[in-house]
Design a protein around this motif. Sequence first.
Motif, PDB file in Angstrom:
ATOM      1  N   THR A  34      -3.496  14.525 -18.234  1.00  0.00           N
ATOM      2  CA  THR A  34      -3.791  15.445 -19.338  1.00  0.00           C
ATOM      3  C   THR A  34      -2.528  15.825 -20.081  1.00  0.00           C
ATOM      4  O   THR A  34      -2.473  15.835 -21.310  1.00  0.00           O
ATOM      5  CB  THR A  34      -4.473  16.714 -18.805  1.00  0.00           C
ATOM      6  N   SER A  35      -1.437  16.069 -19.321  1.00  0.00           N
ATOM      7  CA  SER A  35      -0.191  16.507 -19.951  1.00  0.00           C
ATOM      8  C   SER A  35       0.428  15.412 -20.789  1.00  0.00           C
ATOM      9  O   SER A  35       0.885  15.630 -21.897  1.00  0.00           O
ATOM     10  CB  SER A  35       0.808  16.982 -18.894  1.00  0.00           C
ATOM     11  N   SER A  36       0.439  14.167 -20.251  1.00  0.00           N
ATOM     12  CA  SER A  36       1.060  13.077 -21.000  1.00  0.00           C
ATOM     13  C   SER A  36       0.222  12.710 -22.205  1.00  0.00           C
ATOM     14  O   SER A  36       0.744  12.364 -23.260  1.00  0.00           O
ATOM     15  CB  SER A  36       1.272  11.861 -20.094  1.00  0.00           C
ATOM     16  N   ALA A  37      -1.114  12.770 -22.056  1.00  0.00           N
ATOM     17  CA  ALA A  37      -1.977  12.459 -23.187  1.00  0.00           C
ATOM     18  C   ALA A  37      -1.797  13.487 -24.294  1.00  0.00           C
ATOM     19  O   ALA A  37      -1.735  13.157 -25.480  1.00  0.00           O
ATOM     20  CB  ALA A  37      -3.429  12.426 -22.734  1.00  0.00           C
ATOM     21  N   SER A  38      -1.658  14.765 -23.904  1.00  0.00           N
ATOM     22  CA  SER A  38      -1.457  15.820 -24.900  1.00  0.00           C
ATOM     23  C   SER A  38      -0.127  15.641 -25.608  1.00  0.00           C
ATOM     24  O   SER A  38      -0.025  15.804 -26.810  1.00  0.00           O
ATOM     25  CB  SER A  38      -1.504  17.198 -24.218  1.00  0.00           C
ATOM     26  N   ALA A  39       0.910  15.286 -24.815  1.00  0.00           N
ATOM     27  CA  ALA A  39       2.224  15.091 -25.413  1.00  0.00           C
ATOM     28  C   ALA A  39       2.207  13.941 -26.387  1.00  0.00           C
ATOM     29  O   ALA A  39       2.811  13.985 -27.461  1.00  0.00           O
ATOM     30  CB  ALA A  39       3.275  14.855 -24.319  1.00  0.00           C
ATOM     31  N   SER A  40       1.506  12.858 -26.012  1.00  0.00           N
ATOM     32  CA  SER A  40       1.410  11.691 -26.880  1.00  0.00           C
ATOM     33  C   SER A  40       0.678  12.041 -28.163  1.00  0.00           C
ATOM     34  O   SER A  40       1.081  11.654 -29.265  1.00  0.00           O
ATOM     35  CB  SER A  40       0.681  10.562 -26.152  1.00  0.00           C
TER      36      SER A  40
ATOM     37  N   GLU B 119       0.829  -1.206   0.000  1.00  0.00           N
ATOM     38  CA  GLU B 119       0.000   0.000   0.000  1.00  0.00           C
ATOM     39  C   GLU B 119       0.863   1.256   0.000  1.00  0.00           C
ATOM     40  O   GLU B 119       0.578   2.229  -0.711  1.00  0.00           O
ATOM     41  CB  GLU B 119      -0.931  -0.020   1.205  1.00  0.00           C
ATOM     42  N   ALA B 120       1.940   1.243   0.792  1.00  0.00           N
ATOM     43  CA  ALA B 120       2.833   2.404   0.843  1.00  0.00           C
ATOM     44  C   ALA B 120       3.533   2.597  -0.501  1.00  0.00           C
ATOM     45  O   ALA B 120       3.730   3.734  -0.955  1.00  0.00           O
ATOM     46  CB  ALA B 120       3.865   2.218   1.955  1.00  0.00           C
ATOM     47  N   GLU B 121       3.890   1.503  -1.137  1.00  0.00           N
ATOM     48  CA  GLU B 121       4.541   1.575  -2.446  1.00  0.00           C
ATOM     49  C   GLU B 121       3.599   2.179  -3.477  1.00  0.00           C
ATOM     50  O   GLU B 121       3.995   3.032  -4.280  1.00  0.00           O
ATOM     51  CB  GLU B 121       4.980   0.171  -2.874  1.00  0.00           C
ATOM     52  N   THR B 122       2.334   1.753  -3.456  1.00  0.00           N
ATOM     53  CA  THR B 122       1.345   2.293  -4.390  1.00  0.00           C
ATOM     54  C   THR B 122       1.162   3.790  -4.171  1.00  0.00           C
ATOM     55  O   THR B 122       1.062   4.567  -5.130  1.00  0.00           O
ATOM     56  CB  THR B 122      -0.009   1.576  -4.218  1.00  0.00           C
ATOM     57  N   GLU B 123       1.132   4.223  -2.908  1.00  0.00           N
ATOM     58  CA  GLU B 123       0.985   5.645  -2.593  1.00  0.00           C
ATOM     59  C   GLU B 123       2.151   6.463  -3.154  1.00  0.00           C
ATOM     60  O   GLU B 123       1.954   7.545  -3.710  1.00  0.00           O
ATOM     61  CB  GLU B 123       0.913   5.836  -1.078  1.00  0.00           C
ATOM     62  N   ILE B 124       3.361   5.933  -3.031  1.00  0.00           N
ATOM     63  CA  ILE B 124       4.516   6.691  -3.506  1.00  0.00           C
ATOM     64  C   ILE B 124       4.534   6.745  -5.023  1.00  0.00           C
ATOM     65  O   ILE B 124       4.922   7.753  -5.626  1.00  0.00           O
ATOM     66  CB  ILE B 124       5.843   6.113  -2.942  1.00  0.00           C
ATOM     67  N   PHE B 125       4.078   5.684  -5.691  1.00  0.00           N
ATOM     68  CA  PHE B 125       3.989   5.711  -7.158  1.00  0.00           C
ATOM     69  C   PHE B 125       3.039   6.818  -7.603  1.00  0.00           C
ATOM     70  O   PHE B 125       3.316   7.550  -8.557  1.00  0.00           O
ATOM     71  CB  PHE B 125       3.484   4.371  -7.695  1.00  0.00           C
ATOM     72  N   SER B 126       1.912   6.929  -6.910  1.00  0.00           N
ATOM     73  CA  SER B 126       0.921   7.949  -7.248  1.00  0.00           C
ATOM     74  C   SER B 126       1.513   9.345  -7.097  1.00  0.00           C
ATOM     75  O   SER B 126       1.342  10.211  -7.973  1.00  0.00           O
ATOM     76  CB  SER B 126      -0.306   7.787  -6.345  1.00  0.00           C
ATOM     77  N   ARG B 127       2.240   9.577  -6.014  1.00  0.00           N
ATOM     78  CA  ARG B 127       2.852  10.884  -5.788  1.00  0.00           C
ATOM     79  C   ARG B 127       3.935  11.187  -6.808  1.00  0.00           C
ATOM     80  O   ARG B 127       4.043  12.305  -7.320  1.00  0.00           O
ATOM     81  CB  ARG B 127       3.401  10.963  -4.369  1.00  0.00           C
ATOM     82  N   LEU B 128       4.750  10.196  -7.113  1.00  0.00           N
ATOM     83  CA  LEU B 128       5.840  10.410  -8.064  1.00  0.00           C
ATOM     84  C   LEU B 128       5.319  10.719  -9.460  1.00  0.00           C
ATOM     85  O   LEU B 128       5.893  11.538 -10.179  1.00  0.00           O
ATOM     86  CB  LEU B 128       6.738   9.168  -8.116  1.00  0.00           C
ATOM     87  N   LEU B 129       4.237  10.046  -9.846  1.00  0.00           N
ATOM     88  CA  LEU B 129       3.718  10.183 -11.205  1.00  0.00           C
ATOM     89  C   LEU B 129       2.655  11.273 -11.326  1.00  0.00           C
ATOM     90  O   LEU B 129       2.215  11.605 -12.418  1.00  0.00           O
ATOM     91  CB  LEU B 129       3.143   8.842 -11.676  1.00  0.00           C
ATOM     92  N   GLY B 130       2.227  11.812 -10.189  1.00  0.00           N
ATOM     93  CA  GLY B 130       1.277  12.907 -10.215  1.00  0.00           C
ATOM     94  C   GLY B 130      -0.117  12.530 -10.662  1.00  0.00           C
ATOM     95  O   GLY B 130      -0.842  13.360 -11.215  1.00  0.00           O
ATOM     96  N   THR B 131      -0.510  11.295 -10.414  1.00  0.00           N
ATOM     97  CA  THR B 131      -1.852  10.851 -10.787  1.00  0.00           C
ATOM     98  C   THR B 131      -2.249   9.675  -9.904  1.00  0.00           C
ATOM     99  O   THR B 131      -1.383   8.977  -9.367  1.00  0.00           O
ATOM    100  CB  THR B 131      -1.911  10.421 -12.272  1.00  0.00           C
ATOM    101  N   HIS B 132      -3.546   9.471  -9.761  1.00  0.00           N
ATOM    102  CA  HIS B 132      -4.012   8.307  -9.004  1.00  0.00           C
ATOM    103  C   HIS B 132      -3.675   7.049  -9.780  1.00  0.00           C
ATOM    104  O   HIS B 132      -3.931   6.962 -10.985  1.00  0.00           O
ATOM    105  CB  HIS B 132      -5.519   8.389  -8.784  1.00  0.00           C
ATOM    106  N   VAL B 133      -3.064   6.072  -9.118  1.00  0.00           N
ATOM    107  CA  VAL B 133      -2.743   4.798  -9.766  1.00  0.00           C
ATOM    108  C   VAL B 133      -3.519   3.685  -9.066  1.00  0.00           C
ATOM    109  O   VAL B 133      -3.956   3.842  -7.923  1.00  0.00           O
ATOM    110  CB  VAL B 133      -1.230   4.495  -9.729  1.00  0.00           C
ATOM    111  N   GLN B 134      -3.686   2.579  -9.769  1.00  0.00           N
ATOM    112  CA  GLN B 134      -4.462   1.462  -9.218  1.00  0.00           C
ATOM    113  C   GLN B 134      -3.638   0.182  -9.266  1.00  0.00           C
ATOM    114  O   GLN B 134      -3.154  -0.210 -10.333  1.00  0.00           O
ATOM    115  CB  GLN B 134      -5.757   1.272 -10.014  1.00  0.00           C
ATOM    116  N   ARG B 135      -3.476  -0.454  -8.133  1.00  0.00           N
ATOM    117  CA  ARG B 135      -2.752  -1.734  -8.071  1.00  0.00           C
ATOM    118  C   ARG B 135      -3.719  -2.846  -8.485  1.00  0.00           C
ATOM    119  O   ARG B 135      -4.736  -3.068  -7.847  1.00  0.00           O
ATOM    120  CB  ARG B 135      -2.226  -1.944  -6.657  1.00  0.00           C
ATOM    121  N   LEU B 136      -3.390  -3.524  -9.578  1.00  0.00           N
ATOM    122  CA  LEU B 136      -4.252  -4.569 -10.118  1.00  0.00           C
ATOM    123  C   LEU B 136      -3.883  -5.962  -9.611  1.00  0.00           C
ATOM    124  O   LEU B 136      -4.749  -6.836  -9.531  1.00  0.00           O
ATOM    125  CB  LEU B 136      -4.195  -4.563 -11.656  1.00  0.00           C
TER     126      LEU B 136
END
Length: 239
Positions: free
Chosen positions: A226-232, A191-208
């Motif tokens: 929005t930023s990554s989608a626009s860049a893509s 859970e802590a790892e998932t939280e840090i991924f979300s903070r690092l990437l700047g978006t809510h992430v979901q552990r599947l």
Amino acid sequence: MKNVGEAPAAPAEELATGERSTRNRVARSILDHGPSTVAELAKRLGLTQAAVRRHLDALVADDVVAPREQRVYGARTRGRPAKVFALTDCGRDAFDQSYDALAVDALRWIERTAGEEAVAAFARDRIESQAEAYREAVEAAAPEDRAEALAKALSADGYAATARNAPVGQQLCQHHCPVAHVAEQYPQLCEAETEIFSRLLGTHVQRLATIAHGDGVCTTYIPHTTSSASASTAGRNPA
């Protein structure tokens, strides 16, 4: 009688050593890339599919790998999904693991004396101490490349991570978890790892999926921001 000019047979020990070496390469490839088909292993390792099957049969017999049905995401194609081979707990134990009974005992003592929130606090503090290198890698990358940058940083810490495109986002896959056996009993680490991924990437992430829960790979879904989608989109549609 041996024919004149015939090369001497290789000693049995050399043949056995070569077999073990190739078998270890097969297992390591599954560790690095996750559950794999015979065709995928053959291509990665430069072996024939027959040779890969022979080594897989031996690894299955030794309880190092196990066959399973391949998960299919999105629309199914016609025909039966190819079988994949994944590492078992025994197989993972053959590689370096950063856990032992002492770690579980220590967390159990923290839980008993200070409560579950103290365990969660420990888990967050632990991942924070690792996250600085991850943060530097992510912030140095373009928005659309940040999942890949995080995967490379995690791989440097032994997680054998990859990033791949998924519908409306990406999937971060960790094919190895150095603390999997501890996380089986203390999911606060995941859970802590998932939280840090979300903070690092700047978006809510979901552990599947998680290795600690018996899945072959720890899988985290990262939606496009929005930023990554626009860049893509900008990269695909030049002005």
